[in-house]
Design a protein around this motif. Structure first.
Motif, PDB file in Angstrom:
ATOM      1  N   ASP A 165    -128.514  -6.502  12.271  1.00  0.00           N
ATOM      2  CA  ASP A 165    -127.981  -5.894  13.495  1.00  0.00           C
ATOM      3  C   ASP A 165    -126.462  -5.844  13.516  1.00  0.00           C
ATOM      4  O   ASP A 165    -125.880  -4.925  14.069  1.00  0.00           O
ATOM      5  CB  ASP A 165    -128.467  -6.675  14.714  1.00  0.00           C
ATOM      6  CG  ASP A 165    -128.011  -8.119  14.636  1.00  0.00           C
ATOM      7  OD1 ASP A 165    -128.392  -8.805  13.675  1.00  0.00           O
ATOM      8  OD2 ASP A 165    -127.260  -8.556  15.505  1.00  0.00           O
ATOM      9  N   CYS A 169    -129.436 -11.769  14.985  1.00  0.00           N
ATOM     10  CA  CYS A 169    -130.569 -12.143  14.142  1.00  0.00           C
ATOM     11  C   CYS A 169    -130.308 -13.360  13.262  1.00  0.00           C
ATOM     12  O   CYS A 169    -131.230 -14.062  12.879  1.00  0.00           O
ATOM     13  CB  CYS A 169    -131.007 -10.963  13.283  1.00  0.00           C
ATOM     14  SG  CYS A 169    -129.948 -10.640  11.869  1.00  0.00           S
ATOM     15  N   CYS A 201    -127.411 -12.964   8.475  1.00  0.00           N
ATOM     16  CA  CYS A 201    -126.201 -12.933   7.660  1.00  0.00           C
ATOM     17  C   CYS A 201    -125.561 -14.315   7.546  1.00  0.00           C
ATOM     18  O   CYS A 201    -124.385 -14.420   7.248  1.00  0.00           O
ATOM     19  CB  CYS A 201    -125.210 -11.976   8.302  1.00  0.00           C
ATOM     20  SG  CYS A 201    -124.757 -12.509   9.964  1.00  0.00           S
ATOM     21  N   CYS A 220    -121.389 -11.542  10.324  1.00  0.00           N
ATOM     22  CA  CYS A 220    -121.124 -10.283  11.025  1.00  0.00           C
ATOM     23  C   CYS A 220    -120.234 -10.469  12.241  1.00  0.00           C
ATOM     24  O   CYS A 220    -119.564  -9.526  12.649  1.00  0.00           O
ATOM     25  CB  CYS A 220    -122.427  -9.596  11.416  1.00  0.00           C
ATOM     26  SG  CYS A 220    -123.352 -10.453  12.698  1.00  0.00           S
TER      27      CYS A 220
HETATM   28  S1  FES Z   1    -126.482  -9.372  10.925  1.00  0.00           S
HETATM   29 FE1  FES Z   1    -127.763 -10.206  12.436  1.00  0.00          FE
HETATM   30  S2  FES Z   1    -126.584 -11.865  13.039  1.00  0.00           S
HETATM   31 FE2  FES Z   1    -125.311 -10.998  11.584  1.00  0.00          FE
END
Ligand code: FES
Ligand SMILES: Cc1cc2nc3c(=O)[nH]c(=O)nc-3n(C[C@H](O)[C@H](O)[C@H](O)COP(=O)(O)OP(=O)(O)OC[C@H]3O[C@@H](n4cnc5c(N)ncnc54)[C@H](O)[C@@H]3O)c2cc1C
Lengths: 479, 355
Positions: B290, B295, B298, B310
């Motif tokens: 995302d 989520c 990463c 992210c």
């Molecule tokens: S890509 Fe989902 S938390 Fe960083």
């Protein structure tokens, strides 16, 4: 001739028709099939139309439940739809995901005596009317006189969608900003297709568009725009912040960064939003475990474990540290999970995730628990039994321990007051935050809660935003 | 959508002059049927991939094209092949360009069935409303992206994401880019130079073909070194070897090192600067979904703590990053990636087999 109360009392609660557990646990089609009309009318006839209808108070948005049940019984479905939609803009969604057993159905007189009675299936009937209305009922959306005000809604979950609809009805120009590529929030990225088909949300979103609501996807407030920019440069007169509780909570036990460990958010997003169950036709991959362990006991955990089963796990296990009675998930979900062959491992608490030499999960070390004294939440506190560690063999571990407040937007918004858990603070009546003209609601204000509460907030906020705007001159008016 | 004009599939003529003007701006969209302005062939593969098969909308003011569902399409304004498998894109994304700062990235999706992948923004222009990306064709999505040309569209471009680089005055800033990692350091070079630093850029590859952006870097750096492992071009050796040389140069002590590229390279650079105590910033590239911290896919370990690249990154202190774990996690979908690639090649062969 209307039925007498006695006749009504005689009718037994109708079971929701469902697909066969061993068939449905291999695909993502909806589990519940919905009442056919005669069954719905008969179920609605169970309502005793109490003078002081408790169910209405049990409903967070105050639907006139006896009213719409009466119309279903009489076969006036458009009247039933009208009553339902006047209080609840998204009945097709809440009819499927609301925890009715803790709300309207809990206080229903027919639920008494406890354990023996069975409440009127309000949720199933709500769903019935909503599905009928989606196909057959044209909502008369009068496009009102434009008010000249421009309002922004941040986040397109149930709170945001409801608020946008209410504001549009009042003639304001509404823009929804959504970070992901598809509107719907948890309804599209979290709750699986087999429980809430995406087409229901798409229909709602289409309806909003028809009312003139603009939806901008791929816009992350706090990055693409900030709240001060929206208010000062882009000319928004008021904003509603409904960004949900999008921060996964991890247990912080060793081994969490092994391959094959997911947060429930990631697992469900890959499957629901990105369609990973269709890989390789869809590009997003997912690790298909043969033995999948899901940690948690809420709706999210149920969704994750049932999804794992559908992705072909030979064994899909639910690891929960309390007993079944304390599980926060909806009763219906727990029952469905059991029917579908989910293995419940209760009174177990994970202590460590074990990995293989090449960095993949190979097991989950747990300790057995017993229930002690009740804690603050009134549930009996689980305490570990010393020396009872054991290992559950598994190749995928999914942590579904709930969600916290995502700090991305708050960090980029100077002057926005948060509480000690990072949720946004607001006036409890008007839902206005510490920044004038900026309102909030849903999970980012309450902490992870429910769809219906989020919708209730959306409605309340829309009313107060409207009142607030009446004291203003549109920002764009001078330009 | 403001003043959007919905064009159902099969419609041939604009209804009015304003609609005609809007269509004109939109005619490069695949699936609209070429010359006959605005005709959508709903069943064509191009229309399906572009998401226009169910009709589309055109904003009368801006000529932005939206799918029927109201999603904006992102038009490719220009492309340039930088090496055999590295391509430069200029993409219309005015909202992303507006606030974008060096060090940030976007998440893109090619089509309705596509995956979400992060790509560093190499350059942007807020006034003109575009961003630029540099893409190396390595996986299914990047290979398909690199086949796109001017006039094609991307389904989604979301951003800008990630924390911007902290641009400080460090004196002598050395930027190290390996392969397409060079696309990450290029905007930093520009920003660090503007902040008054002496900027040295090192761009390396295994062989001459893989050294990219050298010319562009020259415009924004005080000195540039190209390195190749096989000696086919520039300095013979790795970027780390070159950095070592610079570290030995006592005339111009290094204030900070900024590094992006393959994980083993970043690890080598961090190990090299650690004993000398030179502040080293690395830009990490874990798998993302995302890009908003929702989520946790990463996650990386930095100084023993779990961080989400992210939102907490993508840049971290290179001396604290657990590179072994990062490298390992990057391989989580290796089998699936291979399968997707094989399928792509297979499809490709089928298509080309006819001529
Ligand atoms: S890509 Fe989902 S938390 Fe960083
Ligand atoms: C798997 C799962 C199952 C659930 N099951 C049930 C159930 O059965 N019954 C029930 O009542 N509740 C259930 N819930 C809880 C319920 O879904 C939430 O309480 C509800 O969705 C909260 O609504 P919301 O509008 O506040 O936020 P959300 O639905 O979380 O929506 C927030 C939206 O805002 C977007 N956003 C976030 N940050 C930004 C930003 N900076 N800029 C722009 N957009 C942003 C997000 O992408 C998201 O789309 C479940 C939750 C999950 C995760």
């Amino acid at each position: 001739m209307p039925l007498t109360p006695k006749e009504r009392m005689k009718i037994q609660r109708h079971h929701m028709p469902e697909r066969d557990p061993n068939q449905r646990n291999h695909d993502f089609d909806e589990v519940n099939l919905g009442y056919p009309q005669p069954l719905a009318a008969e179920e609605a006839a169970r309502c005793l139309h109490c003078k002081d209808a408790k169910c209405r108070c049990g409903c967070p948005v105050g639907i006139d439940i006896p009213g719409f049940l009466g119309e279903v019984e009489a076969g006036n479905l458009s009247k039933a739809a009208e009553i339902l939609l006047s209080a609840n803009a998204l009945p097709g969604i809440t009819g499927r995901v609301c925890p009715q057993e803790e709300q309207c159905e809990m206080v229903c007189v027919r639920a008494k005596p406890k354990g023996k009675g069975a409440p009127v299936a309000v949720g199933h009937l709500e769903r019935f009317v909503a599905d009928w209305a989606r196909e057959n009922y044209d909502v008369q959306t009068l496009i009102p006189e434009p008010s000249g005000f421009k309002v922004g809604v941040i986040g397109s979950g149930p709170a945001g969608l409801t608020c946008a609809g209410e504001l549009a009805k009042k003639g304001h120009k509404v823009t929804i900003f959504e970070a992901l590529h598809k509107p719907g929030g948890v309804l599209v990225y979290g709750i699986p297709e087999f429980r809430l088909p995406n087409k229901i949300i798409d229909a709602e979103v289409d309806r909003l568009r028809q009312m003139g609501v603009e939806i901008l996807c791929n816009v992350v407030i706090g990055r693409t725009f900030t709240i001060p920019q929206l208010m000062e440069e882009e000319g928004y007169d008021a904003l509603f912040v409904a960004i949900g509780a999008g921060l996964p909570i991890f247990m912080r036990i060793p081994g969490e960064n092994l391959k094959g460990v997911y947060s429930a958010n990631e697992y469900l997003t890959r499957v629901n939003l990105m369609g990973a169950y269709r890989f390789p036709a869809n590009d997003t991959p997912i690790v298909h475990g043969r033995r999948v362990a899901v940690i948690g006991g809420g709706n999210v955990a149920m969704d994750a474990v049932r999804t794992a089963k559908r992705l072909g796990a030979q064994e899909a296990m639910l690891i929960y540290r309390r007993s079944r009675a304390e599980m926060p998930a909806r009763d219906e979900e727990i029952a469905h999970a059991e029917e579908e062959g989910i293995d419940f491992r209760l009174l177990c608490n994970p202590t460590r995730i074990l990995g293989s030499d090449d960095g993949w999960v190979r097991g989950l070390e747990c300790v057995r628990m017993e229930l002690g004294e009740p804690d603050d939440s009134g549930r009996r506190r689980p305490v570990p039994i010393e020396g009872s560690e054991f290992v559950v063999d598994c190749d995928v571990v999914i942590e579904a321990l709930g969600a916290g407040a995502n700090p991305l937007l708050p960090n980029a918004t100077p002057g926005l007051k948060l509480n000690k858990w990072g949720y946004i603070e607001c006036d409890p009546d008007t839902l206005m935050t510490s920044i004038p003209g900026v309102f909030t609601g849903g999970d980012i204000m309450r902490g992870a809660a429910t769809v219906i509460l989020a919708m209730g907030d959306g409605k309340t906020a829309a009313q107060h935003m409207h009142d607030y705007l009446q004291t203003k001159v549109p920002a764009g008016a001078s330009a | 959508m403001r003043e959007a004009l919905f064009v159902p599939p099969g419609r041939v003529r604009p209804r009015c002059a304003r609609e005609r003007r809007a269509w004109l701006g939109a005619r490069d969209i695949p699936g609209l049927g070429g010359i006959r302005l605005g005709v959508i062939r709903p069943r064509s593969g191009a229309a399906k991939r572009a998401g226009t098969h169910r009709g589309f909308c055109v904003d009368a003011e801006t000529a932005f094209v939206f799918t029927r569902e109201g999603r904006q399409m992102y038009k490719i304004l220009d492309t340039k092949q930088l090496a055999s498998d590295v391509k430069w894109f200029r993409i219309e994304a005015p909202l992303v360009a507006k606030n974008r700062q060096p060090g940030q990235f976007v998440i893109i999706r090619l089509c309705e069935t596509g995956e979400r992948i992060p790509l560093t923004i190499a350059h942007s222009d807020a006034k003109e409303g575009y961003i630029e990306l540099i893409v190396k064709a390595i996986g299914k999505t990047t290979i398909e992206l690199c086949k796109k040309e001017k006039g094609d569209t991307l389904a989604d471009v979301m951003g800008p994401l990630g924390k911007p680089t902290e641009i400080e005055k460090v004196g002598h800033a050395v930027l190290v880019g390996g392969g397409v990692g060079t696309a990450v350091i290029y905007p930093l070079a520009r920003a660090l130079k503007d902040a008054g630093n002496y900027v040295t850029s090192i761009t390396g590859g295994r062989t001459k073909e893989l050294v990219v952006l050298e010319q562009e870097l020259r415009e924004v750096s005080d000195q540039v070194f190209a390195t190749t492992d096989d000696g086919s071009y520039g300095f013979h050796g790795t970027v780390a070897d070159k950095l070592k040389e610079l570290m030995d140069d006592k005339e111009r002590p290094i204030g900070a090192v900024y590094c992006a590229g393959p994980v083993p390279m970043m690890r080598a650079i961090a190990e090299l600067t650690r004993p000398a105590g030179i502040h080293t910033i690395v830009s990490l590239n874990p798998i993302m979904v995302d890009g908003t911290g929702m989520c946790g896919g990463c996650r990386v370990s930095v100084g023993g703590e779990t961080k989400f690249a992210c939102v907490d990154g993508p840049e971290f202190d290179g001396h604290l990053v657990d590179f072994t774990e990062l490298w390992d996690r990057l391989g989580a979908y290796r089998d699936q990636e291979k399968l997707a690639l094989e399928r792509l090649q297979h499809q490709h062969e089928c298509k080309c087999g006819s001529h």
